[in-house]
Scaffold this active site. Structure first.
Site, PDB file in Angstrom:
ATOM      1  N   GLY A  41     -11.087   4.682   3.128  1.00 39.38           N
ATOM      2  CA  GLY A  41     -12.456   4.168   3.205  1.00 39.38           C
ATOM      3  C   GLY A  41     -13.064   4.179   4.581  1.00 39.38           C
ATOM      4  N   HIS A  58      -9.252   4.902  -1.599  1.00 46.22           N
ATOM      5  CA  HIS A  58      -8.432   4.982  -0.387  1.00 46.22           C
ATOM      6  C   HIS A  58      -9.163   5.822   0.656  1.00 46.22           C
ATOM      7  CE1 HIS A  58      -4.378   3.355  -1.559  1.00 46.22           C
ATOM      8  NE2 HIS A  58      -5.006   3.370  -2.734  1.00 46.22           N
ATOM      9  N   HIS A  99      -7.389   9.838   4.838  1.00 51.83           N
ATOM     10  CA  HIS A  99      -6.875   8.796   5.721  1.00 51.83           C
ATOM     11  C   HIS A  99      -7.211   9.135   7.170  1.00 51.83           C
ATOM     12  CE1 HIS A  99      -3.697   7.892   2.450  1.00 51.83           C
ATOM     13  NE2 HIS A  99      -4.593   6.931   2.448  1.00 51.83           N
ATOM     14  N   ASP A 103       0.839  -1.196   0.000  1.00 54.25           N
ATOM     15  CA  ASP A 103       0.000   0.000   0.000  1.00 54.25           C
ATOM     16  C   ASP A 103       0.877   1.251   0.000  1.00 54.25           C
ATOM     17  OD1 ASP A 103      -2.301   1.579   0.242  1.00 54.25           O
ATOM     18  OD2 ASP A 103      -2.271   1.492   2.440  1.00 54.25           O
ATOM     19  N   HIS A 104       0.625   2.165  -0.909  1.00 53.86           N
ATOM     20  CA  HIS A 104       1.332   3.448  -0.970  1.00 53.86           C
ATOM     21  C   HIS A 104       2.847   3.302  -1.058  1.00 53.86           C
ATOM     22  CE1 HIS A 104      -2.062   6.164  -0.592  1.00 53.86           C
ATOM     23  NE2 HIS A 104      -2.547   5.409   0.369  1.00 53.86           N
ATOM     24  N   GLU A 119      -1.962   5.799  -8.669  1.00 53.16           N
ATOM     25  CA  GLU A 119      -2.860   6.767  -8.023  1.00 53.16           C
ATOM     26  C   GLU A 119      -2.803   8.094  -8.755  1.00 53.16           C
ATOM     27  OE1 GLU A 119      -3.829   8.894  -3.713  1.00 53.16           O
ATOM     28  OE2 GLU A 119      -2.702   7.026  -3.773  1.00 53.16           O
TER      29      GLU A 119
END
Length: 304
Positions: free
Chosen positions: A210, A208, A178, A80-81, A132
């Site tokens: 969520g 993202h 986030h 992730d990221h 992204e």
């Protein structure tokens, strides 16, 4: 079973459900995600942020791969990221079947260039790639960061980005952040932007940030093309709220006494999200599309 993100989300998109990507910070969170997925017969994504990867160390993922490979439920192990080539390559070497390269803060052409390069490398070893476009907000209470002012994804740029990079999935910015939203902030997703992107892009879309968004908007986003939804803060908040309660009311110091209740609280959140994303019972759909050869390919890439 351990499969790639492309294989996982192709089925999700075709059947109009989303798969939860749950950030796993240690083995207790892994248990929460895997056990709830198996209980509900739901596919799931085990997401690891680079800071979590640094904390867990490379050796941890041998255990992760063994646990999910033995399961009848389809799982993806996802970075992730990822913020650099080094982070992406580290994840591939550890057997991740999907990686994200986050170039969202770069100028557009630089984002295209770095993402395309990662796609070339990852695809060569059978690993899926998430890119992204646009930026995710920050509530100020998440280690994943974010920006003060969200840059919404431009639908036309999204189409160009996908065509030029060859990414398998695209994370879009439609107003999420986030972390857990403070009480004075009411999140509102720009679903019209999402709808337009979905008409121009034919790959699965990713949401993202969520956590802490209205269920009704999340459910609608699934209908508008979102096939992967990232959940971290909601699950961790529930887990550590119970941990604080246990530690503040007892003198326990044994992990096997303290953490079982925390795992159950995390599982309650995961259960709710899986029902919300309409992924419950969908693991059986993969019996028709995931062959032994597919699994062997994922395992082979995990040994790279």
């Amino acid at each position: 079973m351990l499969i790639t993100m492309k294989e996982l989300l192709t089925v999700a998109k075709e059947n109009q459900f989303a798969v939860g990507a749950f950030n796993v910070a240690d083995s207790t969170f892994l248990r929460a995600v895997v056990e709830e997925a198996e209980q509900l017969n739901s596919p799931a994504i085990i997401a690891i942020h680079p800071s979590e990867h640094e904390f867990l160390t490379d050796e941890f993922f041998s255990y992760v791969k063994h646990r999910v490979y033995e399961s009848k439920v389809p799982f993806v192990l996802h970075l992730d990221h990822g913020g650099s080539m080094e982070e992406v390559l580290r994840a591939i070497r550890c057997g991740f079947t999907s990686v994200m390269i986050d170039g969202s803060l770069l100028p557009y052409e630089e984002n295209v260039a770095v993402t395309k390069k990662i796609v070339e490398i990852a695809h060569a070893v059978g690993v899926s790639v998430e890119g992204e476009l646009g930026t995710i907000g920050s509530t100020g209470n998440s280690v994943e960061g974010g920006v003060t002012e969200v840059t919404y994804t431009d639908p036309a740029e999204a189409r160009d980005f996908v065509n030029r990079t060859g990414v398998d999935t695209l994370a879009v910015a439609i107003g999420t952040a986030h972390g857990i939203y403070p009480k004075h902030i009411k999140p509102e997703l720009q679903l019209d932007i999402l709808e337009e992107i979905n008409t121009l892009v034919d790959i699965p879309l990713v949401l993202h940030g969520g956590s802490s968004n209205p269920d009704s908007e999340i459910a609608q986003s699934v209908k508008l093309g979102v096939s992967k939804i990232n959940i971290s803060s909601d699950m961790k908040y529930a887990y550590y709220k119970k941990a604080r309660e246990v530690l503040n009311t007892t003198e326990y110091w044994d992990p096997n006494v303290i953490y079982p209740e925390c795992i159950l609280e995390a599982r309650k959140v995961i259960n709710h999200k899986m029902h919300l994303f309409n992924s419950v019972g969908k693991a059986s759909l993969y019996d028709k599309v995931v062959t032994p050869k597919t699994v062997e390919k994922a395992v082979a890439s995990s040994r790279y």
